[in-house]
Design an enzyme around this catalytic site. Structure first.
Site, short mmCIF file in Angstrom:
data_model
loop_
_atom_site.label_atom_id
_atom_site.label_comp_id
_atom_site.label_asym_id
_atom_site.label_seq_id
_atom_site.Cartn_x
_atom_site.Cartn_y
_atom_site.Cartn_z
N LYS A 274 30.17 42.11 32.47
CA LYS A 274 30.98 42.36 33.66
C LYS A 274 30.11 42.44 34.92
O LYS A 274 30.54 42.04 36.00
CB LYS A 274 31.80 43.65 33.47
CG LYS A 274 32.86 43.49 32.40
CD LYS A 274 33.73 44.71 32.24
CE LYS A 274 34.83 44.44 31.22
NZ LYS A 274 35.78 45.56 31.08
N SER B 199 40.29 48.84 30.01
CA SER B 199 39.11 48.96 30.87
C SER B 199 39.38 48.77 32.36
O SER B 199 38.50 49.01 33.18
CB SER B 199 38.03 47.96 30.42
OG SER B 199 38.46 46.63 30.60
#
EC number: 3.4.21.53
Length: 337
Positions: free
Chosen positions: A279, A234
């Site tokens: 996040k 990611s």
């Protein structure tokens, strides 16, 4: 008598605490992680030292115990996932970790290639073998190959890419034997395996592994990424942006704190990731002003749409920017004041 009761109560409390901590539930729990400045991790030789910041966002994850299982039901942005949603069938904790680290290596390779091409700097990559990413249970490779093994030959023929290996296997039939030469750690090993059909697709035969090609990338100037024990793919987009920023003379951050997430491939296409809401929380805590989120070509359930909802929920002023490609992010930065 009271003293004895206190001692018994103390030890009982200790035992209960240990049980709460060490007894594991069949779940993983995830929570907001960190937003980390990428400059200390990415080193382009003689690269520019820019004022702004590109930030890598992470999600904390671990096996659930009684405490974290309870917290996941009462705290925002704590999530529970059954084991089978995180690990592949028959995969051990060690194999899962190895797979995540290998995904990170692929992510770094793609990020380097994309950034150097965009900056017009020399970059070349050469395939040098095939990594085992997972081993299926009840298939010939089980007990013979492990996640992280690098296959270099089949029947004495060198295998540089996963495509070469798949094509070679397709020339065989059920019951044929193949002789595998592979590297584990620093030792070269061998195994002879009998091809058999896959349970989910009986018309297809194999040894029961998923594969990825190992590339050796050469660049000028040299670059090094210290990803330490960060796993998964990611960070690809943010790695590519930080590398590019160090390669070019201007500071493309324009002095801003910019976070984000998303996989990246050799074509510069940005892919979705897990834990986008967590996040967003991590980036907001670290004072990020801008967040790049995978747009997934405008899908209704895209990372970008979830990120926007989370940003509204926590009341952040952070700008959420949708991106489908590395070039999308660059275009946004070029127009940034």
């Amino acid at each position: 008598m009271k003293k004895r009761m206190y001692v018994v109560a103390f030890f009982f409390g200790v035992i209960v605490a240990l049980l709460l901590i060490f007894i594991k539930f069949p779940y993983y729990v995830t929570m907001p992680g960190t937003a980390q400045d990428l400059k200390p991790l990415v080193h382009v030789e003689h690269g520019d030292d820019d004022e702004g910041t590109f930030m890598l966002t992470t999600v904390k994850m671990g096996r659930a115990n009684a405490i974290s299982y309870f917290l996941a039901h009462v705290r925002s942005f704590y999530e529970l996932y059954p084991l089978e949603e995180i690990k592949q069938e028959g995969e051990t904790d060690e194999e899962y970790t190895m797979r995540q680290l290998q995904l990170m290596e692929q992510s770094k390779e793609a990020a380097i290639a994309v950034a150097y091409k965009k900056a017009g700097k020399p970059v070349s990559y050469k395939a040098k073998g095939v990594y085992v990413m997972s081993v299926l249970p009840h298939m010939p490779a089980e007990g013979q190959l492990k996640v992280g093994d690098r296959i270099i030959k089949i029947d004495g023929k060198r295998m540089d890419t996963s495509e070469q290996m798949v094509q070679y296997i397709r020339t065989k039939k059920k019951g044929d034997k193949v002789h595998i030469t592979f590297v584990r750690g620093k030792k070269e090993k061998e195994a002879t395996l009998t091809l058999m059909p896959f349970a989910h697709n009986p018309k297809q035969i194999g040894i029961g592994v998923s594969l990825t090609t190992d590339y050796d990338i050469a660049t000028n100037p040299p670059v090094r990424i210290d990803s330490e024990q960060i796993g998964g793919p990611s960070a690809g987009l943010m790695f590519s942006l930080e590398i590019y920023n160090q390669l070019v003379e201007e500071d493309i951050t324009k002095g801003h704190k910019i976070a984000g997430t998303g996989t990246i491939n050799m074509n510069g296409e940005v892919g979705p990731i897990g834990g986008i809401s967590q996040k967003i929380v991590a980036a907001d805590r670290e004072g990020a002003e801008i967040f790049f989120a995978p747009n997934e070509n405008g899908a209704a359930d895209s990372n970008y749409r979830e990120a926007v909802k989370t940003a509204k929920k926590i009341g952040t002023k952070m700008k959420i920017v949708p991106v489908d490609t590395f070039d999308d992010a660059i275009r946004y930065l070029e127009n940034l004041k």
